[in-house]
Design a protein around this motif. Structure first.
Motif, PDB file in Angstrom:
ATOM      1  N   MET A  48      38.650  42.034  44.153  1.00 35.90           N
ATOM      2  CA  MET A  48      37.508  41.289  43.626  1.00 35.90           C
ATOM      3  C   MET A  48      36.276  42.179  43.547  1.00 35.90           C
ATOM      4  O   MET A  48      36.053  43.034  44.413  1.00 35.90           O
ATOM      5  N   VAL A  49      35.455  41.935  42.512  1.00 40.20           N
ATOM      6  CA  VAL A  49      34.248  42.757  42.345  1.00 40.20           C
ATOM      7  C   VAL A  49      32.966  41.932  42.236  1.00 40.20           C
ATOM      8  O   VAL A  49      31.879  42.458  42.483  1.00 40.20           O
ATOM      9  N   SER A  50      33.060  40.647  41.882  1.00 43.03           N
ATOM     10  CA  SER A  50      31.857  39.831  41.774  1.00 43.03           C
ATOM     11  C   SER A  50      32.248  38.352  41.807  1.00 43.03           C
ATOM     12  O   SER A  50      33.431  38.004  41.697  1.00 43.03           O
ATOM     13  N   ALA A  51      31.249  37.489  41.971  1.00 45.02           N
ATOM     14  CA  ALA A  51      31.519  36.051  42.018  1.00 45.02           C
ATOM     15  C   ALA A  51      30.249  35.273  41.710  1.00 45.02           C
ATOM     16  O   ALA A  51      29.125  35.758  41.916  1.00 45.02           O
ATOM     17  N   SER A  52      30.441  34.046  41.239  1.00 43.31           N
ATOM     18  CA  SER A  52      29.321  33.156  40.964  1.00 43.31           C
ATOM     19  C   SER A  52      29.839  31.726  40.917  1.00 43.31           C
ATOM     20  O   SER A  52      30.849  31.441  40.274  1.00 43.31           O
ATOM     21  N   GLY A  53      29.144  30.831  41.617  1.00 46.67           N
ATOM     22  CA  GLY A  53      29.570  29.432  41.614  1.00 46.67           C
ATOM     23  C   GLY A  53      30.963  29.266  42.198  1.00 46.67           C
ATOM     24  O   GLY A  53      31.235  29.704  43.314  1.00 46.67           O
TER      25      GLY A  53
END
Length: 442
Positions: A48-53
């Protein structure tokens, strides 16, 4: 055919003897750093490299709907929490031996959501630390050393807390001062009166601890029995059990590390649904939405008695950055109506899952409270025939449908579903459609 009990970290876990598929080099690097303590999900782990919500993005650009990780409960990288952490870390980071209004403002905001008599808080960095401290206080207050937990409970990973976490143990037996009771599910109490049956099991366990010479210091349970497979009904389930605990001179420790902070929808805490007043409350995971913060709430006289013999201090627990994160989480839950959303979205998901189960002979029961959901996977809809292999196949299939969930239960046959509190109906539908596809293919 007998089915073996599964250790919690083995559920949905990568087999370290395999290559790791397209991320083999990253897997090799991780294993060389962490060795046998490494825990990765899936036979082909995800970088994983990023996330949102409710979504996370992998290195290859794939987006995954996160219905597993209840730590980021108000949503990954929530801007309000990010801003609060950034602002405070740029201003001041110290320990609790200095006065700081950020910390006390947070403590008072948190206490406003707790029972009035539990007016003292100790802040820690993890739920494990909070539960460890709760055990020590229970032993001091009661003068006893025995603990009652459910058969597949998980309460953390300090030495003391691991001893009351049957689901974490691989080969060693529980120590004599720990006695387990079956979780309050239909398969364990087939006469249908779950509350009475569970209370009787607590009574027998307390008597056994007394016979062994330990007595009962505390009964500790995760308020939705998540590791056991998610058991939340009927309302008032724990009332008789807690009365029994008190008759034997023990304390009731409500472990809210997983169900706390509005996840159940019907209340801010899981124990509220059970109409049982805790003597101690532990909390963690969603408390800082990814920033390490946890805590213990207790009556002042309990802290007074504990402190007679030993001092307690936590270097990082309760630092101003953690307090800023925690306060931001409380604000987001309130201002964005996330407890109401947990209730509404949870009801919607449960209804959709019930409808799906009617056309699928591998789902024997859907159990839910707000956005904490357990789906029992069995053969021929029989709760007496758990099917952990099918459950594992479903979880793996969902991974390739870009949905992440976990497993629970003594045999690992329960799909554990914990969406973020901000989950929308469209995201719930995405999950249901993905699950429907996997069920039709598996």
């Amino acid at each position: 055919m007998s089915i073996e009990k599964r250790q919690i970290l083995d559920m949905n876990a990568f087999d370290r003897h395999l290559q790791g598929g397209s991320v083999a080099e990253q897997v090799k690097r991780r294993l060389s750093n962490l060795g046998s303590t490494s825990v990765l999900f899936y036979q082909e782990p995800i970088e994983m490299v990023s996330a949102s919500g409710a979504w996370m993005t992998a290195q290859d650009g794939s987006r995954f709907l996160d219905f597993y990780n209840n730590v980021l409960s108000v949503g990954h990288c929530h801007p309000t929490v990010v801003e609060a952490i950034s602002r405070q870390t740029a201003r001041l980071t110290i320990n609790t031996r200095y006065l700081n209004r950020v910390v006390d403002d947070y403590l008072e905001a948190l206490k406003a959501r707790l029972p009035n008599d539990l007016s003292n808080l100790a802040l820690t960095c993890s739920g494990s630390e909070a539960n460890d401290l709760a055990m020590r206080i229970a032993c001091k207050v009661t003068g006893k050393r025995g603990f009652i937990v459910t058969e597949n409970a998980y309460h953390g990973n300090t030495q003391a807390v691991t001893e009351i976490s049957p689901s974490a143990l691989k080969t060693q037996a529980l120590p004599e001062h720990v006695v387990t009771v079956p979780a309050p599910g239909r398969s364990n109490y087939p006469d249908g009166n779950l509350a009475e049956g569970f209370a009787q099991a607590i009574e027998q366990a307390a008597c056994l601890l007394e016979k062994r010479g330990y007595g009962l210091a505390a009964f500790i349970c995760d308020s939705v029995f998540s590791s056991d497979g998610v058991f939340a009904h009927p309302t008032g389930l724990l009332t008789q059990a807690v009365e029994c605990v008190h008759r034997h001179g023990g304390l009731y420790i409500a472990d809210e590390v997983q169900p706390g902070f509005a996840r159940t929808g019907t209340g801010f805490w899981g124990f509220e649904h059970h109409q049982a007043a805790p003597d101690l409350i532990t909390m963690g995971k969603p408390m800082g939405n990814g920033y390490p913060i946890a805590g213990l709430a207790a009556r002042p006289d309990y802290f007074d008695r504990f402190s007679e013999d030993v001092g307690y201090f936590n270097t990082f627990g309760g630092n101003p950055v953690a307090a800023a994160a925690g306060h931001a989480v409380l604000d987001v839950i309130e201002h964005e109506g996330l407890q109401q959303n947990a209730r509404d979205s949870g009801r919607y998901l449960a209804q959709k899952l019930e409808a799906l189960s009617e056309s699928c002979n591998c789902i024997s029961e859907v159990r839910s409270l707000g956005l904490f959901i357990g789906v029992e996977v069995s053969k021929n809809r029989s709760i007496e025939e758990p099917d952990p292999q099918r459950a594992s196949a479903i979880i793996a299939g969902l991974r390739y449908q870009k949905v992440l969930i976990g497993a629970a239960g003594k045999f690992g046959n329960v799909l554990k579903i914990r969406p973020p509190l901000c989950t929308s109906q469209a995201e719930a539908d995405f999950f249901i459609n993905a699950l429907s596809t996997v069920l039709s293919e598996s």
